[in-house]
Write an enzyme that holds these catalytic residues in place. Structure first.
Site, PDB file in Angstrom:
ATOM      1  N   GLU A  15      27.643   8.833 -35.567  1.00  0.00           N
ATOM      2  CA  GLU A  15      27.703   7.957 -34.405  1.00  0.00           C
ATOM      3  C   GLU A  15      26.445   7.088 -34.282  1.00  0.00           C
ATOM      4  OE1 GLU A  15      29.696   9.846 -30.834  1.00  0.00           O
ATOM      5  OE2 GLU A  15      29.224  11.643 -31.980  1.00  0.00           O
ATOM      6  N   PHE A 187      46.393  18.957 -32.416  1.00  0.00           N
ATOM      7  CA  PHE A 187      45.271  18.115 -32.819  1.00  0.00           C
ATOM      8  C   PHE A 187      44.231  18.997 -33.505  1.00  0.00           C
ATOM      9  CE2 PHE A 187      46.955  15.145 -29.656  1.00  0.00           C
ATOM     10  CZ  PHE A 187      46.830  13.945 -30.351  1.00  0.00           C
ATOM     11  N   SER A 195      33.382  10.580 -30.687  1.00  0.00           N
ATOM     12  CA  SER A 195      33.897   9.275 -31.085  1.00  0.00           C
ATOM     13  C   SER A 195      35.178   9.347 -31.895  1.00  0.00           C
ATOM     14  CB  SER A 195      32.830   8.488 -31.871  1.00  0.00           C
ATOM     15  OG  SER A 195      31.718   8.233 -31.059  1.00  0.00           O
ATOM     16  N   SER A 196      35.933  10.434 -31.762  1.00  0.00           N
ATOM     17  CA  SER A 196      37.235  10.606 -32.411  1.00  0.00           C
ATOM     18  C   SER A 196      37.140  10.719 -33.925  1.00  0.00           C
ATOM     19  CB  SER A 196      38.193   9.461 -32.047  1.00  0.00           C
ATOM     20  OG  SER A 196      38.424   9.423 -30.661  1.00  0.00           O
ATOM     21  N   GLU A 229      52.052  16.157 -24.983  1.00  0.00           N
ATOM     22  CA  GLU A 229      52.872  15.030 -25.405  1.00  0.00           C
ATOM     23  C   GLU A 229      52.986  13.957 -24.320  1.00  0.00           C
ATOM     24  OE1 GLU A 229      54.513  14.851 -28.905  1.00  0.00           O
ATOM     25  OE2 GLU A 229      52.516  15.728 -28.609  1.00  0.00           O
ATOM     26  N   ASN A 324      39.919  17.430 -21.061  1.00  0.00           N
ATOM     27  CA  ASN A 324      39.879  17.302 -22.515  1.00  0.00           C
ATOM     28  C   ASN A 324      38.478  17.595 -23.043  1.00  0.00           C
ATOM     29  OD1 ASN A 324      40.882  16.731 -25.099  1.00  0.00           O
ATOM     30  ND2 ASN A 324      40.267  14.583 -24.954  1.00  0.00           N
ATOM     31  N   SER A 334      28.262   4.861 -19.638  1.00  0.00           N
ATOM     32  CA  SER A 334      29.474   4.657 -18.807  1.00  0.00           C
ATOM     33  C   SER A 334      29.214   3.730 -17.617  1.00  0.00           C
ATOM     34  CB  SER A 334      30.052   5.998 -18.324  1.00  0.00           C
ATOM     35  OG  SER A 334      29.182   6.669 -17.437  1.00  0.00           O
TER      36      SER A 334
END
Length: 387
Positions: A15, A187, A195-196, A229, A324, A334
């Site tokens: 990152e 997942f 950062s996925s 979902e 999450n 932010s």
């Protein structure tokens, strides 16, 4: 007299680039009437550098960081000086370049957001912005984080976790546990990354194996989560310390189906979608869901003993809300969640620095020595030590 703020960014992390953007945005928006900024850049090799060329983002784009000096800081209590790296000075050893009064760590991910930098600042006994060692490390490790949240009865999705070694030794055993306890889809994520990066959705056994092989490249610890979902992702930031907290507006990212990718979060952050929007602020959610998210955000913040600012990301499926993850060093702090409330980026940074000074002074009230004549009561030579 203006205080000197060291803004630390970059770092040995996937990152790295995101951190540079956050660091430079902080430097650009800091209140120059109150603070002088000292940029401190950690490059991808782990070298600590400073210099005026760090203040212009164009120099990063064009690779024109030519005036940088390699520096060191010392993990010594109350030594807030920046020294020239001793290897760079042949005759006289290290030399004092400057001193700093407070630090804003803007390093995302590994080797920065995970408590490692915070540990250094604690040893230096210097004020710094954001969560401490515990909050940072717990917030970084998705397994520990979810375990803490569960202990506070905060809602998280079902999950299992394992070490890379277990996968390499017995893949069938891991797959069986996933299928029996979670089922598909799931997942797969590296436990200590943001950062996925390294995250994949798996809808069957073949995709599960592929997803795990990707994740173990980034971390020795893997978490597999039951998929919610068709959820809505709703994010909310918290600002403050102890129980003196306030929440930001909620946001809903747009234009994603199953997973916000690295590009979704950062590359496209300054672009607009089909209707001219990338995110909705405030999110279009029912009042009872909004109130639930705000309360859960505060509880999650306090559960890991965070301070400063953090962004808590939620998954909402109809009337069900799941936490999450918590981001103890959110990208660009932010600020975009606070500006619509009338809190400018400059004001946000001011408040973060004030929190850093207040919590530092509070920490100084702790006792760090306990006078007892223990040495005279122990005779190691006669093996009579009983502790």
């Amino acid at each position: 007299m203006k205080k000197k703020v060291g803004v630390v960014f970059g770092g040995r992390s996937v990152e790295h680039e995101v951190s540079v953007i956050t660091g430079l945005q902080i430097i650009e928006n800091i209140d120059k009437s109150k603070y002088d900024v000292i940029p401190i850049y950690i490059n991808k090799d782990g070298k600590w550098l400073t210099g005026d060329s760090l203040l212009d983002f164009k120099n990063f784009k064009e690779n024109k960081l030519n005036d940088l000096k390699e520096i060191v800081v010392i993990p010594k209590s109350n030594d807030n000086k920046i020294y020239t790296h001793p290897e760079k000075i042949k005759l006289f050893g290290k030399k004092i370049l400057d001193s700093i009064d407070v630090i804003i760590p803007a390093v995302h991910g590994t080797n920065g957001e995970d408590g490692t930098l915070q540990g250094l600042f604690e040893l230096m006994n210097i004020p710094y912005v954001g969560g401490g060692v515990l909050a940072s490390s717990v917030g970084m490790d998705k397994v520990v984080m979810k375990s803490v949240f569960k202990s506070y009865d905060l809602p998280v999705v079902d999950y299992i976790w394992f070490f890379r070694k277990r996968w390499n030794e017995n893949k069938e055993n891991v797959i069986k546990e996933v299928e029996e306890k979670l089922g598909y889809p799931v997942f797969v994520k590296p436990a200590n990354l943001g950062s996925s990066i390294g995250i994949t959705k798996a809808k069957d056994r073949e995709k599960l194996e592929e997803a795990i092989e990707v994740a173990i490249r980034y971390d020795r610890k893997i978490i597999v989560e039951k998929s919610v979902e068709n959820p809505r992702e709703i994010n909310c930031a918290v600002l403050g310390y102890d129980d003196n907290l306030k929440t930001s507006l909620c946001e809903e990212p747009l234009g994603w189906k199953e997973l916000l990718s690295y590009e979704d979060k950062y590359v496209r952050s300054n672009t607009k979608g089909a209707k001219g929007e990338r995110r909705v602020i405030p999110a279009d959610i029912l009042d009872n869901i909004k109130e639930q998210i705000e309360e859960l955000a505060k509880q999650a913040f306090m559960a890991i003993d965070c301070r400063g600012v953090a962004r808590i990301d939620f998954l909402v499926q109809e009337d069900k809300v799941y936490i999450n993850e918590i981001n103890t060093m959110p990208g660009s702090i932010s600020y975009y969640l606070w500006e619509p409330m009338g809190i400018s980026f400059k004001e946000l940074i001011n408040e973060l620095l004030e929190i850093a000074f207040v919590t530092y002074q509070d920490k100084q009230k702790n006792m760090y020595s306990y006078d007892v004549d223990l040495f005279k009561k122990i005779d190691l030579a006669n093996n009579s030590a009983k502790i």
